[in-house]
Design a protein around this motif. Structure first.
Motif, mmCIF file in Angstrom:
data_model
loop_
_atom_site.group_PDB
_atom_site.id
_atom_site.type_symbol
_atom_site.label_atom_id
_atom_site.label_comp_id
_atom_site.label_asym_id
_atom_site.label_seq_id
_atom_site.Cartn_x
_atom_site.Cartn_y
_atom_site.Cartn_z
ATOM 1 N N ARG A 1 36.388 -9.261 2.731
ATOM 2 C CA ARG A 1 37.063 -8.762 3.929
ATOM 3 C C ARG A 1 38.554 -8.516 3.640
ATOM 4 O O ARG A 1 39.102 -7.474 3.988
ATOM 5 N N GLN B 1 35.012 2.377 8.106
ATOM 6 C CA GLN B 1 33.621 2.064 8.475
ATOM 7 C C GLN B 1 33.186 0.721 7.886
ATOM 8 O O GLN B 1 32.512 -0.071 8.557
ATOM 9 N N LEU C 1 34.788 -2.052 9.978
ATOM 10 C CA LEU C 1 34.130 -2.212 11.289
ATOM 11 C C LEU C 1 32.839 -2.994 11.124
ATOM 12 O O LEU C 1 32.521 -3.880 11.923
ATOM 13 N N SER C 2 32.103 -2.685 10.072
ATOM 14 C CA SER C 2 30.834 -3.382 9.831
ATOM 15 C C SER C 2 31.031 -4.813 9.350
ATOM 16 O O SER C 2 30.087 -5.583 9.298
ATOM 17 N N MET C 3 32.251 -5.146 8.993
ATOM 18 C CA MET C 3 32.549 -6.540 8.626
ATOM 19 C C MET C 3 33.070 -7.312 9.835
ATOM 20 O O MET C 3 33.459 -8.476 9.708
ATOM 21 N N GLY C 4 33.136 -6.639 10.984
ATOM 22 C CA GLY C 4 33.617 -7.312 12.191
ATOM 23 C C GLY C 4 35.141 -7.303 12.312
ATOM 24 O O GLY C 4 35.703 -7.992 13.157
ATOM 25 N N VAL C 5 35.802 -6.538 11.453
ATOM 26 C CA VAL C 5 37.269 -6.437 11.520
ATOM 27 C C VAL C 5 37.623 -5.462 12.644
ATOM 28 O O VAL C 5 36.979 -4.424 12.787
ATOM 29 N N ASP C 6 38.630 -5.790 13.431
ATOM 30 C CA ASP C 6 38.931 -4.903 14.557
ATOM 31 C C ASP C 6 40.168 -4.036 14.293
ATOM 32 O O ASP C 6 40.848 -4.170 13.274
#
Lengths: 326, 110
Positions: free
Chosen positions: B43, B67, B70-75
């Motif tokens: 991350r 992308q 986002l798929s790692m939950g990072v905002d």
């Protein structure tokens, strides 16, 4: 919006069944879970909701259908009864139904938006759940207020925190008999993160900021149905998202697809292989209802698939109970 | 072709191995482990990659790493801060080179 019609226009995405090499995988493998959608009425109208639940929906499961569900539960002996909605609590027969389910099955779960428990008439629901040892799956799409509220509505995060504190105070997330699970889903056209990593992040931040504890976090891939499907179409993301799901197809997730181990009952007693097929109105292959099967023994059935099923087989796999990779 | 940059071209990245497979394989054998969890998390590494994507102004990398994150939950808040790090470094690097200008001025001015 008819998403299946949209799927049929996606010529570069092969039919889902073409990815199933073993015909046995396209059949149910047992009936562990009885999933019951008791209605589409909800106090929220979340942007991603695949059943498009909301305050104006009138589809509510009747007591007659619930009685047939109980008969089915008694005859087939499910490991788990999984009650969902809408906000299931808003069904007028909800409490009676949960109590009856608990008499028949030792593992009853309810999927709740939590914030219903702050509304008049529902404020004693936490104690009701605890008394019946119902396992809770509560939706909290993110540990940041902005992200949760963007998806679920103004102040939903703050109200959810209030309910989580209440649930903790009566033992949920602490007492081994009172299991409190959270559900994460992405806030758009992308995949969920690694479930374990995200669970650790949720636990650390919710614990530190609010003193909240819970048992498990389940990451669910957004299924291209309902409001999320409509968003994909209107934002021009459908093809890209479907391609992403297709490219991430993981054969190791096929065996544990949730549809192989469950039957999903809709508010009117219609049967589906899962809640997403319910949203797509793809009834089980023989078209039987809960009234038709309640007195019959279980027989394996052919599962109905379409391209939305790629959402359950992408990456580590996805189901109503999180990842599924074997 | 209307533009040098086409989003569909990102998927053709691996064609760079067609005439030089050994070099491509060597690049991938390096790139994969570099971006995986190590002393830094995947991350954190992806956030660094996003910042570099901006300072190097690579639209392919910006698309891809946004992308990924986002798929790692990072905002968006975290990603924006990472880009500000890149921007602050660019500004600082520009300014610190002003010392070179000053050195020249000091040497030449009477």
């Amino acid at each position: 919006m008819d998403m299946r019609e949209k799927f049929s226009e996606l010529n570069n995405i092969p039919d889902f069944e073409s990815k199933i090499k073993d015909p046995a995988i396209a059949m149910t493998a047992g009936m562990n879970v009885l999933q019951i959608n008791v209605g589409r009425l909800c106090n929220l109208a979340c942007k991603h909701c695949h059943v498009e639940a909301g305050p104006n929906r009138t589809e509510i499961m009747s007591r007659e259908v619930m009685e047939a569900c109980l008969k089915l539960c008694s005859n087939w002996g499910f490991e788990t009864v999984d009650i969902t909605g809408g906000a299931p609590e808003m069904n007028p027969n909800f409490r009676w139904f949960v109590e009856e389910c608990c008499k028949l099955c030792s593992h009853v779960i309810v999927r709740s938006n939590m914030v219903i428990m702050l509304e008049d008439g529902y404020k004693d629901i936490p104690e009701f759940y605890a008394k019946n040892k119902v396992e809770l799956f509560v939706s909290l799409p993110h540990y940041k207020a902005k992200k949760t509220n963007r998806q679920r509505g103004d102040m939903v995060f703050e109200r959810s925190i209030e309910v989580l504190k209440k649930l903790n105070s009566i033992g949920y997330g602490k007492d081994p008999d009172l299991v409190l699970n959270m559900v994460y889903n992405p806030s758009g056209a992308f995949f969920p993160p690694d479930q374990t990593t995200m669970e650790n992040e949720y636990k650390e931040i919710l614990g530190r900021e609010y003193g909240i504890v819970f048992n498990n976090l389940f990451c669910i891939t957004n299924n291209p149905m309902g409001r999320f499907g409509a968003f994909l179409v209107s934002s021009g993301n459908l093809e890209g998202y479907m391609k992403k799901l297709y490219d991430a197809f993981n054969p190791a997730t096929l065996e544990n697809m949730m549809c192989r181990y469950q039957v999903s009952v809709a508010w009117d007693g219609t049967l589906y292989d899962c809640d997403f097929n319910q949203a797509a109105d793809m009834k089980i292959s023989n078209g039987e209802t809960v009234f038709d099967i309640a007195d019959k023994p279980y027989e394996p059935r052919k599962i109905c698939f379409d391209k939305h099923c790629y959402a359950c087989t992408a990456g580590a796999g996805s189901s109503c109970g999180g990842t599924t990779e074997a | 072709m209307n533009t040098y940059y086409n989003p569909d071209d990102l998927a053709k990245f691996s064609t760079m191995g067609e005439e030089a497979s050994a070099l491509w394989d060597a690049f991938m054998a390096y790139y994969g482990p570099v971006m995986a969890d190590g002393a830094l998390t995947a991350r954190e590494k992806a956030l660094i990659a996003l910042a570099i994507s901006h300072s190097e102004m690579c639209p392919y990398c910006i698309d891809s790493y946004t992308q990924t994150l986002l798929s790692m939950g990072v905002d968006e808040e975290e990603m924006t801060e990472a880009i500000h790090v890149a921007a602050a470094m660019k500004a600082g690097i520009t300014l610190v080179h002003g010392v070179q200008m000053k050195n020249v001025v000091d040497k030449l001015e009477q």
